[in-house]
Design a protein around this motif. Sequence first.
Motif, PDB file in Angstrom:
ATOM      1  N   LYS A  15       1.220   3.537  -3.224  1.00 57.27           N
ATOM      2  CA  LYS A  15       0.005   4.266  -3.587  1.00 57.27           C
ATOM      3  C   LYS A  15      -0.123   5.550  -2.767  1.00 57.27           C
ATOM      4  O   LYS A  15      -0.453   6.607  -3.278  1.00 57.27           O
ATOM      5  CB  LYS A  15      -1.216   3.364  -3.380  1.00 57.27           C
ATOM      6  N   PHE A  16       0.149   5.477  -1.489  1.00 57.59           N
ATOM      7  CA  PHE A  16       0.028   6.650  -0.637  1.00 57.59           C
ATOM      8  C   PHE A  16       1.171   7.633  -0.858  1.00 57.59           C
ATOM      9  O   PHE A  16       0.991   8.831  -0.720  1.00 57.59           O
ATOM     10  CB  PHE A  16      -0.045   6.235   0.830  1.00 57.59           C
ATOM     11  N   LEU A  17       2.330   7.151  -1.211  1.00 52.47           N
ATOM     12  CA  LEU A  17       3.461   8.035  -1.442  1.00 52.47           C
ATOM     13  C   LEU A  17       3.293   8.846  -2.722  1.00 52.47           C
ATOM     14  O   LEU A  17       3.901   9.888  -2.889  1.00 52.47           O
ATOM     15  CB  LEU A  17       4.760   7.236  -1.491  1.00 52.47           C
ATOM     16  N   ASN A  18       2.476   8.382  -3.646  1.00 50.80           N
ATOM     17  CA  ASN A  18       2.276   9.067  -4.918  1.00 50.80           C
ATOM     18  C   ASN A  18       1.174  10.121  -4.832  1.00 50.80           C
ATOM     19  O   ASN A  18       0.859  10.757  -5.821  1.00 50.80           O
ATOM     20  CB  ASN A  18       1.954   8.035  -6.011  1.00 50.80           C
ATOM     21  N   LEU A  19       0.594  10.317  -3.679  1.00 53.84           N
ATOM     22  CA  LEU A  19      -0.499  11.279  -3.550  1.00 53.84           C
ATOM     23  C   LEU A  19      -0.041  12.708  -3.826  1.00 53.84           C
ATOM     24  O   LEU A  19      -0.802  13.511  -4.352  1.00 53.84           O
ATOM     25  CB  LEU A  19      -1.130  11.186  -2.165  1.00 53.84           C
ATOM     26  N   GLN A  20       1.185  13.040  -3.485  1.00 55.23           N
ATOM     27  CA  GLN A  20       1.676  14.402  -3.717  1.00 55.23           C
ATOM     28  C   GLN A  20       1.743  14.690  -5.215  1.00 55.23           C
ATOM     29  O   GLN A  20       1.331  15.764  -5.660  1.00 55.23           O
ATOM     30  CB  GLN A  20       3.037  14.598  -3.071  1.00 55.23           C
ATOM     31  N   ALA A  47       0.803  -1.222   0.000  1.00 53.46           N
ATOM     32  CA  ALA A  47       0.000   0.000   0.000  1.00 53.46           C
ATOM     33  C   ALA A  47       0.838   1.275   0.000  1.00 53.46           C
ATOM     34  O   ALA A  47       0.366   2.318  -0.463  1.00 53.46           O
ATOM     35  CB  ALA A  47      -0.923   0.005   1.213  1.00 53.46           C
ATOM     36  N   ALA A  48       2.046   1.228   0.494  1.00 54.41           N
ATOM     37  CA  ALA A  48       2.866   2.436   0.627  1.00 54.41           C
ATOM     38  C   ALA A  48       3.085   3.178  -0.681  1.00 54.41           C
ATOM     39  O   ALA A  48       2.945   4.408  -0.714  1.00 54.41           O
ATOM     40  CB  ALA A  48       4.207   2.101   1.283  1.00 54.41           C
ATOM     41  N   ASP A  83      -0.046  13.239  -7.531  1.00 50.80           N
ATOM     42  CA  ASP A  83      -1.427  13.314  -7.998  1.00 50.80           C
ATOM     43  C   ASP A  83      -2.050  14.668  -7.663  1.00 50.80           C
ATOM     44  O   ASP A  83      -2.797  15.236  -8.461  1.00 50.80           O
ATOM     45  CB  ASP A  83      -2.271  12.194  -7.391  1.00 50.80           C
TER      46      ASP A  83
END
Length: 150
Positions: free
Chosen positions: A29-34, A26-27, A36
């Motif tokens: 996906k969450f690290l790519n939020l910036q 899952a990491a 996005d």
Amino acid sequence: MKKQGGFTLIELVVVIVILGILAVTAAPKFLNLQDDAKVSAVKGLAGAMKGAMGITYGKAAVAGEEAKETGYILVDGVSTAVKYGYPTKDTLKNVVDGLDSDWASPVSDADTYGYEGFTGCYVLYTEASLSGGVAVPATVKLLGDNANCN
């Protein structure tokens, strides 16, 4: 005799391993939020630029400046140069709030707007021009190497 209940060491290790696998999965996906978020903000900027171009063209048409290579209209009390009814690259900042203060050129081309150093998504503004005697409208185009940019 009363039997005590609890977890064995092996059961705890298995749970920790499973949680580790989930975190590794899952990491990213969450690290790519910036990235996005930056792409979404740049898309918003492109929409704002297109809207401002349309309003500027409407004002230029009302003033009779839409067919001229060089014309001037008032935008919020500021004389703004237009080319075939659309803002020039130098006066685009007059019609898009915050363009000169909130955005930078992420690549060497001065007609691009986005986040400094972020080439995942940015906006390219092309002035209106004349081709074969016909005015070609100004364009706003999204460019970048992020798959979500287009």
